[in-house]
Design a protein around this motif. Structure first.
Motif, PDB file in Angstrom:
ATOM      1  N   ASN A 176     -19.791 -15.875  58.426  1.00 57.58           N
ATOM      2  CA  ASN A 176     -20.845 -14.880  58.222  1.00 57.58           C
ATOM      3  C   ASN A 176     -20.473 -13.552  58.875  1.00 57.58           C
ATOM      4  O   ASN A 176     -20.585 -12.491  58.265  1.00 57.58           O
ATOM      5  CB  ASN A 176     -22.170 -15.379  58.830  1.00 57.58           C
ATOM      6  CG  ASN A 176     -23.023 -16.123  57.825  1.00 57.58           C
ATOM      7  OD1 ASN A 176     -22.553 -16.488  56.751  1.00 57.58           O
ATOM      8  ND2 ASN A 176     -24.270 -16.354  58.163  1.00 57.58           N
ATOM      9  N   TYR A 177     -20.049 -13.633  60.113  1.00 57.76           N
ATOM     10  CA  TYR A 177     -19.702 -12.426  60.848  1.00 57.76           C
ATOM     11  C   TYR A 177     -18.569 -11.663  60.159  1.00 57.76           C
ATOM     12  O   TYR A 177     -18.608 -10.434  60.006  1.00 57.76           O
ATOM     13  CB  TYR A 177     -19.300 -12.796  62.276  1.00 57.76           C
ATOM     14  CG  TYR A 177     -18.855 -11.621  63.120  1.00 57.76           C
ATOM     15  CD1 TYR A 177     -19.767 -10.639  63.520  1.00 57.76           C
ATOM     16  CD2 TYR A 177     -17.530 -11.498  63.516  1.00 57.76           C
ATOM     17  CE1 TYR A 177     -19.349  -9.553  64.290  1.00 57.76           C
ATOM     18  CE2 TYR A 177     -17.111 -10.432  64.290  1.00 57.76           C
ATOM     19  CZ  TYR A 177     -18.027  -9.456  64.668  1.00 57.76           C
ATOM     20  OH  TYR A 177     -17.610  -8.395  65.424  1.00 57.76           O
ATOM     21  N   LEU A 178     -17.567 -12.412  59.713  1.00 63.05           N
ATOM     22  CA  LEU A 178     -16.410 -11.781  59.085  1.00 63.05           C
ATOM     23  C   LEU A 178     -16.744 -11.178  57.724  1.00 63.05           C
ATOM     24  O   LEU A 178     -16.275 -10.080  57.393  1.00 63.05           O
ATOM     25  CB  LEU A 178     -15.279 -12.808  58.923  1.00 63.05           C
ATOM     26  CG  LEU A 178     -14.669 -13.372  60.208  1.00 63.05           C
ATOM     27  CD1 LEU A 178     -13.679 -14.479  59.879  1.00 63.05           C
ATOM     28  CD2 LEU A 178     -13.990 -12.268  61.019  1.00 63.05           C
ATOM     29  N   LEU A 179     -17.582 -11.885  56.952  1.00 60.21           N
ATOM     30  CA  LEU A 179     -17.793 -11.494  55.558  1.00 60.21           C
ATOM     31  C   LEU A 179     -19.017 -10.615  55.326  1.00 60.21           C
ATOM     32  O   LEU A 179     -19.045  -9.840  54.369  1.00 60.21           O
ATOM     33  CB  LEU A 179     -17.892 -12.751  54.681  1.00 60.21           C
ATOM     34  CG  LEU A 179     -16.603 -13.571  54.575  1.00 60.21           C
ATOM     35  CD1 LEU A 179     -16.866 -14.902  53.879  1.00 60.21           C
ATOM     36  CD2 LEU A 179     -15.534 -12.789  53.822  1.00 60.21           C
ATOM     37  N   ILE A 180     -20.041 -10.739  56.168  1.00 58.66           N
ATOM     38  CA  ILE A 180     -21.215  -9.876  55.992  1.00 58.66           C
ATOM     39  C   ILE A 180     -20.865  -8.443  56.361  1.00 58.66           C
ATOM     40  O   ILE A 180     -21.173  -7.498  55.623  1.00 58.66           O
ATOM     41  CB  ILE A 180     -22.405 -10.371  56.843  1.00 58.66           C
ATOM     42  CG1 ILE A 180     -22.943 -11.691  56.297  1.00 58.66           C
ATOM     43  CG2 ILE A 180     -23.531  -9.328  56.840  1.00 58.66           C
ATOM     44  CD1 ILE A 180     -24.038 -12.308  57.155  1.00 58.66           C
ATOM     45  N   PRO A 187     -13.327  -8.356  53.536  1.00 60.48           N
ATOM     46  CA  PRO A 187     -14.142  -7.319  52.895  1.00 60.48           C
ATOM     47  C   PRO A 187     -15.597  -7.388  53.359  1.00 60.48           C
ATOM     48  O   PRO A 187     -16.077  -8.448  53.762  1.00 60.48           O
ATOM     49  CB  PRO A 187     -14.039  -7.666  51.405  1.00 60.48           C
ATOM     50  CG  PRO A 187     -13.811  -9.148  51.386  1.00 60.48           C
ATOM     51  CD  PRO A 187     -12.966  -9.443  52.601  1.00 60.48           C
ATOM     52  N   ARG A 188     -16.318  -6.266  53.320  1.00 62.93           N
ATOM     53  CA  ARG A 188     -17.744  -6.226  53.658  1.00 62.93           C
ATOM     54  C   ARG A 188     -18.528  -6.658  52.411  1.00 62.93           C
ATOM     55  O   ARG A 188     -18.659  -5.894  51.445  1.00 62.93           O
ATOM     56  CB  ARG A 188     -18.156  -4.819  54.096  1.00 62.93           C
ATOM     57  CG  ARG A 188     -19.623  -4.709  54.496  1.00 62.93           C
ATOM     58  CD  ARG A 188     -19.990  -3.266  54.871  1.00 62.93           C
ATOM     59  NE  ARG A 188     -21.403  -3.125  55.138  1.00 62.93           N
ATOM     60  CZ  ARG A 188     -21.966  -3.201  56.339  1.00 62.93           C
ATOM     61  NH1 ARG A 188     -21.200  -3.432  57.399  1.00 62.93           N
ATOM     62  NH2 ARG A 188     -23.269  -3.039  56.495  1.00 62.93           N
ATOM     63  N   ILE A 196     -21.195 -17.021  50.954  1.00 68.82           N
ATOM     64  CA  ILE A 196     -19.867 -17.641  51.020  1.00 68.82           C
ATOM     65  C   ILE A 196     -19.684 -18.398  52.340  1.00 68.82           C
ATOM     66  O   ILE A 196     -19.119 -19.491  52.373  1.00 68.82           O
ATOM     67  CB  ILE A 196     -18.767 -16.572  50.846  1.00 68.82           C
ATOM     68  CG1 ILE A 196     -18.827 -15.989  49.428  1.00 68.82           C
ATOM     69  CG2 ILE A 196     -17.384 -17.166  51.120  1.00 68.82           C
ATOM     70  CD1 ILE A 196     -17.944 -14.779  49.220  1.00 68.82           C
ATOM     71  N   GLY A 197     -20.196 -17.839  53.429  1.00 67.57           N
ATOM     72  CA  GLY A 197     -20.147 -18.526  54.719  1.00 67.57           C
ATOM     73  C   GLY A 197     -20.866 -19.863  54.665  1.00 67.57           C
ATOM     74  O   GLY A 197     -20.380 -20.880  55.187  1.00 67.57           O
ATOM     75  N   THR A 198     -22.033 -19.886  54.023  1.00 67.08           N
ATOM     76  CA  THR A 198     -22.792 -21.131  53.858  1.00 67.08           C
ATOM     77  C   THR A 198     -22.006 -22.142  53.031  1.00 67.08           C
ATOM     78  O   THR A 198     -21.942 -23.328  53.374  1.00 67.08           O
ATOM     79  CB  THR A 198     -24.145 -20.842  53.177  1.00 67.08           C
ATOM     80  OG1 THR A 198     -24.911 -19.973  54.019  1.00 67.08           O
ATOM     81  CG2 THR A 198     -24.923 -22.125  52.929  1.00 67.08           C
TER      82      THR A 198
END
Length: 450
Positions: A176-180, A187-188, A196-198
């Motif tokens: 979550n931290y990396l992708l949000i 990427p943001r 995707i994290g879920t």
């Protein structure tokens, strides 16, 4: 009967319940982490998570409801020391869970256009659709995980699902931290990043619990997989007979809370965001009660297998008393911290104010919410699921929803009225389910004496 006859069971009740609590809280933490991280993006993004998860929660309730059929059958077989029956229930249950996961994924994709016709804020719907599409795919690994979890729970081995869920939450937080926010080389993706994290965390969770269970001595006899000719239509029918009414029980309740999201959406983005905050906090305390509900299913199922109905009733009431005390503590905590908790989610004065008022009502229904789910768990241990399903329908949709709809209008009580309707529904459910359990257990004791 003396109070000590119930309190002496508290230690073992807690031993079974706490891993389930932590595991269930782990599922909620996935939503909490999404809410906290996405809430930093704004009220519209937080409301979109709420809206997207409204359909996810409905599908989840159906899938988990079906998987719950595995636990009482495994618990009864364990009480009879019948490994062969337990293995058969496990294998048939896993097949059903896999089919359910695939069907729910397809169903969610089919239903996503419905969000456009629910009179929700357009910017919220546009944000919710991509999130929903990705999380929908995670239903497949999640339902398979549920099959393994309910099997292990039925053997009173509740800690392994907890371990898998807690590790999966770490995975979820990291991605979550990396992708949000688009940290490092990632990427943001904002809401899609949360989805995707879920998804990644749920595949991890499935792989983790499978590897743990298949290598533990207690479970090895159950992992001798059945051949096709050993599959029995009557066992599928029995699982479906228990699973479908249980799925309906959960569907009726989750659908009511989902309706509260839609009703809050009619009041505006801020009201919907506040509703999501209160729901997320209330769901965390509810998962504590769910842990004791699973404990009730396991222990009642064991005693049913032994045909010791007097002990069954005593043990069940010991669980009821524990939940009553614990939920009363949570009610007090909500009242004391109602102005503080919403500030962890969002920096919006109006949203915080509305959420604080909703937490007062959430505090009031802690008792009835906790009791109704543990009564359901005890009845599930008795394999009594059809009448409780009708009870849930009446309590939630014939009693509670009309109150939510009427009082929830902007010119009457608004968001507060919606939550008062939820309180009425949960209280009606708790009362009727208790009367059902009381009647059945007295009848079983009397018939056993004849």
């Amino acid at each position: 009967m003396a109070l000590s006859a119930y309190t002496k069971e508290f230690r073992y009740n807690f031993k079974l319940a706490y891993p389930v609590m932590l595991g269930q809280l782990g599922h909620v933490m996935v939503g909490l982490v999404d809410n906290l991280m996405v809430g930093q993006l704004g009220a519209a993004e937080l409301a979109a998570i709420s809206l997207g998860n409204s359909l996810i929660f409905i599908a989840l309730s159906i899938g988990i409801g079906f998987s719950f059929a595995i636990t009482p059958l495994i618990a009864e077989a364990d009480g009879e020391n019948n490994i062969e029956n337990g293995r058969s229930f496990f294998h048939h249950g896993m097949i059903l869970c896999g089919i359910n996961g695939l069907l729910l994924f397809v169903l969610l994709l089919f239903l996503k256009p419905i969000l456009y016709s629910l009179n929700q804020p357009p910017e919220v719907v546009d944000l919710a659709i991509p999130y929903l599409e990705i999380v929908a795919f995670s239903m497949i690994p999640l339902m398979l995980f549920q099959g393994f979890k309910q099997f292990a729970d039925g053997l009173s081995q509740t800690k392994y699902a907890m371990i898998a869920t807690l590790f999966a939450n770490v995975v979820n937080v990291v991605f979550n931290y990396l992708l949000i926010y688009g940290v490092w080389i990632f990427p943001r993706l904002e809401l899609e990043g949360a989805a995707i994290g879920t998804l990644i965390s749920r595949f991890f969770m499935l792989a983790f619990i499978y590897l743990i269970l298949k290598n533990k001595k207690k479970f090895i006899p159950y992992f001798v997989w059945s051949k096709r000719k050993q599959l029995d239509r009557s066992i599928f029918k029995r699982l479906f007979g228990l699973g479908f009414p249980t799925a309906m029980q959960m569907f009726f309740e989750v659908a009511l809370f989902t309706a509260s999201i839609f009703l809050a959406g009619l009041l505006g983005t801020n009201a919907q965001a506040a509703n999501q905050i209160a729901l997320n906090l209330a769901s965390m305390t509810f998962m504590i009660a769910v842990g004791f509900s699973v404990t009730a299913t396991i222990r009642v199922g064991n005693q049913k297998g032994k045909r010791n109905f007097t002990e069954l009733r005593r043990i069940a009431f010991s669980i009821f008393f524990m939940v009553l005390v614990i939920q009363a503590v949570f009610a007090l905590m909500f009242i004391i911290t109602k102005g503080i908790l919403p500030t962890f989610y969002i920096d919006n004065a109006e949203v915080i104010s509305i959420a604080s008022s909703l937490l007062v009502v959430a505090a009031i229904f802690q008792l009835s919410d906790g009791l109704q789910v543990v009564f359901l768990g005890a009845l599930r241990g008795l394999q009594d699921v059809k009448v409780p399903s009708w009870i849930c329908f009446v309590a939630y949709w014939l009693v509670g929803f009309p109150v939510c709809f009427y009082l929830g209008q902007e010119e009457i009580l608004g968001a507060m009225g919606i939550w008062l309707g939820l309180f009425v529904a949960l209280s009606a459910s708790a009362l009727l389910l208790y009367l059902r359990f009381n009647k059945l257990t007295k009848r079983l004791i009397e018939s056993n004496l004849e």
